[in-house]
Write an enzyme that holds these catalytic residues in place. Structure first.
Site, short mmCIF file in Angstrom:
data_model
loop_
_atom_site.label_atom_id
_atom_site.label_comp_id
_atom_site.label_asym_id
_atom_site.label_seq_id
_atom_site.Cartn_x
_atom_site.Cartn_y
_atom_site.Cartn_z
N GLY A 1 9.91 20.30 2.86
CA GLY A 1 10.66 19.10 3.22
C GLY A 1 9.80 17.87 3.44
O GLY A 1 10.27 16.85 3.93
N GLU B 1 11.38 27.82 9.35
CA GLU B 1 12.19 27.13 10.36
C GLU B 1 12.73 28.13 11.37
O GLU B 1 12.89 27.80 12.55
CB GLU B 1 13.32 26.34 9.66
CG GLU B 1 12.74 25.12 8.94
CD GLU B 1 13.55 24.64 7.74
OE1 GLU B 1 14.70 25.08 7.56
OE2 GLU B 1 13.00 23.83 6.97
N GLY C 1 14.68 23.81 -1.39
CA GLY C 1 15.46 23.24 -0.29
C GLY C 1 16.18 21.98 -0.74
O GLY C 1 17.24 22.03 -1.35
N GLY C 2 15.58 20.84 -0.45
CA GLY C 2 16.23 19.55 -0.70
C GLY C 2 16.79 19.40 -2.11
O GLY C 2 17.93 18.93 -2.28
N HIS D 1 12.20 32.61 7.21
CA HIS D 1 11.92 31.21 6.84
C HIS D 1 11.14 30.56 7.98
O HIS D 1 11.37 30.85 9.15
CB HIS D 1 13.24 30.46 6.58
CG HIS D 1 13.03 29.13 5.94
ND1 HIS D 1 12.61 28.03 6.65
CD2 HIS D 1 13.15 28.71 4.66
CE1 HIS D 1 12.49 27.00 5.82
NE2 HIS D 1 12.81 27.39 4.60
N SER E 1 8.88 21.65 -1.37
CA SER E 1 9.00 20.41 -2.14
C SER E 1 8.90 20.64 -3.64
O SER E 1 8.31 19.83 -4.36
CB SER E 1 7.97 19.37 -1.66
OG SER E 1 8.21 19.03 -0.31
N GLU F 1 5.75 29.95 1.07
CA GLU F 1 6.20 28.61 1.43
C GLU F 1 5.21 28.01 2.43
O GLU F 1 5.35 28.25 3.65
CB GLU F 1 7.59 28.66 2.08
CG GLU F 1 8.67 29.18 1.18
CD GLU F 1 10.01 28.54 1.50
OE1 GLU F 1 10.61 27.96 0.59
OE2 GLU F 1 10.44 28.58 2.68
N ASN G 1 18.11 26.97 -1.23
CA ASN G 1 18.28 27.20 0.21
C ASN G 1 18.93 25.94 0.75
O ASN G 1 18.27 24.93 0.93
CB ASN G 1 16.91 27.45 0.88
CG ASN G 1 17.03 27.47 2.40
OD1 ASN G 1 18.13 27.61 2.94
ND2 ASN G 1 15.90 27.31 3.09
N TRP G 2 20.24 26.05 0.99
CA TRP G 2 20.98 24.85 1.42
C TRP G 2 20.67 24.47 2.86
O TRP G 2 21.07 23.40 3.30
CB TRP G 2 22.49 25.10 1.28
CG TRP G 2 22.99 25.17 -0.12
CD1 TRP G 2 22.27 24.98 -1.29
CD2 TRP G 2 24.33 25.45 -0.54
NE1 TRP G 2 23.08 25.12 -2.38
CE2 TRP G 2 24.37 25.42 -1.95
CE3 TRP G 2 25.51 25.73 0.14
CZ2 TRP G 2 25.52 25.65 -2.69
CZ3 TRP G 2 26.67 25.98 -0.59
CH2 TRP G 2 26.67 25.92 -1.99
N LYS G 3 20.03 25.35 3.59
CA LYS G 3 19.79 25.14 5.04
C LYS G 3 21.12 24.82 5.72
O LYS G 3 22.17 25.30 5.27
CB LYS G 3 18.75 24.04 5.25
CG LYS G 3 17.50 24.23 4.41
CD LYS G 3 16.35 23.43 4.90
CE LYS G 3 15.22 23.50 3.91
NZ LYS G 3 13.94 23.15 4.47
C1 PEP Z 1 12.79 25.53 1.95
O1 PEP Z 1 13.42 25.15 2.90
O2 PEP Z 1 12.74 26.75 1.71
C2 PEP Z 1 12.14 24.53 1.09
C3 PEP Z 1 11.28 24.94 0.22
O3 PEP Z 1 12.49 23.23 1.29
P1 PEP Z 1 12.08 21.95 0.39
O4 PEP Z 1 12.26 22.34 -1.04
O5 PEP Z 1 13.01 20.87 0.81
O6 PEP Z 1 10.65 21.65 0.72
#
Ligand code: PEP
Length: 249
Positions: free
Chosen positions: A172, A96, A232-233, A94, A211, A166, A9-11
């Site tokens: 994050g 966010e 994500g990251g 999501h 994470s 999640e 997930n590049w956001k």
């Molecule tokens: C996400 O945004 O779906 C996510 C899991 O982010 P991260 O891996 O950065 O926690």
């Protein structure tokens, strides 16, 4: 047996040049993965993903889709538009989007239904905040969020759904649910789906997100109800993303 799925997930990150570099590195090092691999890119880059990933082992998808079919919804992108770029997946709900755009459980369910109607696989996200976990409400929250999605889907559409657990407090933040904490919620979610359709429940992929990194992926992915990751990251760095893909093998 369920195949694992690792989805980036590049956001709201990337650009034409950096996306091309990232995808080129992923493609050249990927080999023949035993798991499914996908990236969910910002909408303007779906054409680029289509161009660079067609015919490869990497699928692509969007990060959101409208709950409406078409019409006067300025700024929104419909499921059919996303499908025009050969996307396989779309993330819906999501945290966010729930937190910053006020998306309700019902809206998320409608988005999932629109996605399936357009031939996309929705990755429906559920997860509790830290306050909800500390108040002992984790199961209650994820059940409410999941049920709102299930309520919008016809029986035979259940098999077309991917769920992502999640925990909001892990996204994050560098804090990860322990494998057992995640497994407990995944098993609970599968049980909820099984109450509606046992066969669909045994086939549905339930991803963990929050994470997930190269150093914790293997132990999370070893749990019996964790069928992959929403990353994500770590999806923004080819070496990290590829290490997680390998951990899913
Ligand atoms: C996400 O945004 O779906 C996510 C899991 O982010 P991260 O891996 O950065 O926690």
């Amino acid at each position: 047996m369920r195949r694992k799925l690792i989805t980036g997930n590049w956001k709201m990150n990337g650009g034409l040049a950096s996306n091309a570099a990232l995808l080129s590195a992923v493609k050249s090092e990927l080999g023949q993965p035993s798991c499914q691999v996908a990236v969910c890119a910002p909408a303007p880059y779906l054409a680029q993903c289509q161009q660079l990933l067609s015919g490869t082992q990497v699928a692509w998808g969007a990060q959101d889709v409208s709950a409406h079919d078409a019409g006067a919804y300025t700024g929104e992108v419909s499921a059919a538009m996303v499908k025009d770029f050969d996307c396989a997946y779309v993330i819906v709900g999501h945290s966010e989007r729930r937190a910053y755009h006020g998306e309700s459980d019902e809206t998320v369910g409608r988005k999932a239904a629109r996605a399936i109607a357009a031939g996309l696989i929705p990755i429906a996200c559920v997860g509790e905040t830290l306050a909800e976990r500390e108040a002992g409400q984790t199961e209650q929250v994820v059940q409410r969020q999941l049920d709102a999605v299930l309520a919008q889907l016809a029986g035979n559409d259940l098999a077309k759904l991917v769920v992502a657990y999640e925990p909001v407090w892990a996204i994050g933040t560098g804090k990860t649910a322990t494998p057992q904490m995640a497994q407990d919620v995944h098993a609970f979610l599968r049980g909820r789906i099984a109450a509606r359709d046992a066969q669909a429940a045994s086939g549905i992929q339930i991803l963990y997100g929050g994470s997930m990194k190269p150093d914790n992926a293997a132990e999370l992915l070893a749990m019996s109800d964790i069928d992959g990751g929403l990353i994500g990251g770590a999806a923004l760095k080819a070496t990290d993303f590829l290490a997680i893909v390998r951990a899913a093998a």
